[in-house]
Write an enzyme that holds these catalytic residues in place. Structure first.
Site, PDB file in Angstrom:
ATOM      1  N   GLY A  45       0.661  -1.091  -0.036  1.00  0.00           N
ATOM      2  CA  GLY A  45       0.127  -0.081   0.050  1.00  0.00           C
ATOM      3  C   GLY A  45       0.779   1.269   0.096  1.00  0.00           C
ATOM      4  O   GLY A  45       1.922   1.173   0.530  1.00  0.00           O
ATOM      5  N   GLN A  50       2.997   9.914   1.631  1.00  0.00           N
ATOM      6  CA  GLN A  50       4.102   9.344   1.779  1.00  0.00           C
ATOM      7  C   GLN A  50       5.083   9.646   0.462  1.00  0.00           C
ATOM      8  O   GLN A  50       6.262   9.341   0.427  1.00  0.00           O
ATOM      9  CB  GLN A  50       4.160   7.827   1.626  1.00  0.00           C
ATOM     10  CG  GLN A  50       3.374   7.288   3.073  1.00  0.00           C
ATOM     11  CD  GLN A  50       3.262   5.687   2.836  1.00  0.00           C
ATOM     12  OE1 GLN A  50       2.317   5.248   2.408  1.00  0.00           O
ATOM     13  NE2 GLN A  50       4.149   4.977   3.500  1.00  0.00           N
ATOM     14  N   CYS A 106       5.688  -0.346   7.363  1.00  0.00           N
ATOM     15  CA  CYS A 106       5.469   0.946   6.683  1.00  0.00           C
ATOM     16  C   CYS A 106       6.565   1.518   5.742  1.00  0.00           C
ATOM     17  O   CYS A 106       7.783   1.419   6.360  1.00  0.00           O
ATOM     18  CB  CYS A 106       4.931   1.978   7.643  1.00  0.00           C
ATOM     19  SG  CYS A 106       4.502   3.488   6.884  1.00  0.00           S
ATOM     20  N   LEU A 107       6.561   1.600   4.778  1.00  0.00           N
ATOM     21  CA  LEU A 107       7.484   2.019   3.701  1.00  0.00           C
ATOM     22  C   LEU A 107       8.107   3.437   4.334  1.00  0.00           C
ATOM     23  O   LEU A 107       9.325   3.848   4.217  1.00  0.00           O
ATOM     24  CB  LEU A 107       7.044   2.196   2.421  1.00  0.00           C
ATOM     25  CG  LEU A 107       6.477   1.080   1.611  1.00  0.00           C
ATOM     26  CD1 LEU A 107       5.996   1.654   0.314  1.00  0.00           C
ATOM     27  CD2 LEU A 107       7.666   0.180   1.393  1.00  0.00           C
ATOM     28  N   HIS A 148      -4.716   0.748   7.695  1.00  0.00           N
ATOM     29  CA  HIS A 148      -3.279   1.385   7.638  1.00  0.00           C
ATOM     30  C   HIS A 148      -2.895   2.526   6.694  1.00  0.00           C
ATOM     31  O   HIS A 148      -2.536   3.577   7.026  1.00  0.00           O
ATOM     32  CB  HIS A 148      -2.262   0.144   7.225  1.00  0.00           C
ATOM     33  CG  HIS A 148      -0.967   0.764   7.405  1.00  0.00           C
ATOM     34  ND1 HIS A 148      -0.041   0.257   8.150  1.00  0.00           N
ATOM     35  CD2 HIS A 148      -0.231   1.624   6.574  1.00  0.00           C
ATOM     36  CE1 HIS A 148       1.232   0.991   8.031  1.00  0.00           C
ATOM     37  NE2 HIS A 148       1.146   1.723   7.004  1.00  0.00           N
ATOM     38  N   GLU A 149      -3.431   2.168   5.415  1.00  0.00           N
ATOM     39  CA  GLU A 149      -3.266   3.540   4.448  1.00  0.00           C
ATOM     40  C   GLU A 149      -4.155   4.742   4.588  1.00  0.00           C
ATOM     41  O   GLU A 149      -3.890   5.825   4.605  1.00  0.00           O
ATOM     42  CB  GLU A 149      -3.452   2.956   2.967  1.00  0.00           C
ATOM     43  CG  GLU A 149      -2.688   1.971   2.630  1.00  0.00           C
ATOM     44  CD  GLU A 149      -1.210   2.056   2.882  1.00  0.00           C
ATOM     45  OE1 GLU A 149      -0.793   3.293   2.830  1.00  0.00           O
ATOM     46  OE2 GLU A 149      -0.297   1.284   3.163  1.00  0.00           O
ATOM     47  N   HIS A 152      -2.743   6.870   7.243  1.00  0.00           N
ATOM     48  CA  HIS A 152      -1.735   7.876   6.477  1.00  0.00           C
ATOM     49  C   HIS A 152      -2.444   9.264   5.965  1.00  0.00           C
ATOM     50  O   HIS A 152      -1.648  10.209   6.146  1.00  0.00           O
ATOM     51  CB  HIS A 152      -1.230   7.382   5.112  1.00  0.00           C
ATOM     52  CG  HIS A 152       0.068   6.504   5.719  1.00  0.00           C
ATOM     53  ND1 HIS A 152       1.133   6.977   6.549  1.00  0.00           N
ATOM     54  CD2 HIS A 152       0.348   5.056   5.341  1.00  0.00           C
ATOM     55  CE1 HIS A 152       1.950   5.919   6.466  1.00  0.00           C
ATOM     56  NE2 HIS A 152       1.548   4.802   6.087  1.00  0.00           N
TER      57      HIS A 152
END
Ligand code: NI
Length: 192
Positions: A45, A50, A106-107, A148-149, A152
């Site tokens: 994702g 991000q 997480c990236l 999760h996304e 963000h």
């Protein structure tokens, strides 16, 4: 085009992202870039903050998780074989079901993974890339990634759910990420 991923500590990861109009400039290019960036960094994702954009867009592909499961893990999740989807101007309207734990990463916070509790079902209103509105229910790993996304675009990170002691134990690693003192095999930008 692969875009650099904003690292933990950047202000943009803490802002509530803004809705976009259907004539948002270069929307298709942005969407293509988000997919390319997500896959290039082996993410499941990616949310617009991000990539340093304060707007309510995220992409996700839960089928990658199912592709990577061992045979004995198949049949365990209700959303098998997963979905690939973009969410524009999304709003979660309901969270239902039992909370369950899953190991998240997480990236923007590389090399940290923690077990996080989240409700099993999410009801979400969103627009697709053609700006058609949908209201849908998701569960399983798909609902997990969506939550999760979605966090963000609300300025939240998965580590916010950790108990204070656990977070304290991670503080040095988080400071290192903030300063760029970390080796990552995808392109990142660091706040300090
Ligand atoms: Ni993330």
């Amino acid at each position: 085009m692969i875009l650099p991923i904003v690292a933990y500590g950047a202000q943009i990861l803490r802002k509530v992202a803004q809705e976009i109009p259907s004539d948002h400039p270069d929307l298709n290019t942005l969407i293509d870039d988000m997919w390319e960036t997500m896959y290039a960094s082996n993410g499941v994702g990616l949310a617009a903050p991000q990539i340093n954009k304060n707007i309510r867009i995220f992409v996700m592909d839960s089928s990658q998780i199912f592709d990577g499961l061992e045979e004995d893990e198949l049949g365990k999740y209700p959303d098998e074989p997963g979905i690939k989807k973009i969410f524009i101007n999304a709003h979660i309207t309901e969270l239902n079901g039992e909370e369950w734990s899953y190991n998240e990463g997480c990236l923007s916070i590389p090399k940290i993974r923690e077990d996080i509790l989240r409700p099993e079902e999410v009801v979400i209103e969103y627009y697709d890339e053609a700006f058609v509105q949908h209201t849908e229910i998701f569960n399983g790993i798909t609902a997990r990634i969506i939550q999760h996304e979605y966090d963000h675009i609300e300025g939240k990170l998965f580590i916010d759910y950790l108990k204070p002691l656990k977070k304290k134990l991670l503080q040095r690693k988080l400071n290192d990420i903030n300063k760029g003192k970390i080796k990552v095999d995808y392109k990142m930008v660091f706040p300090k």
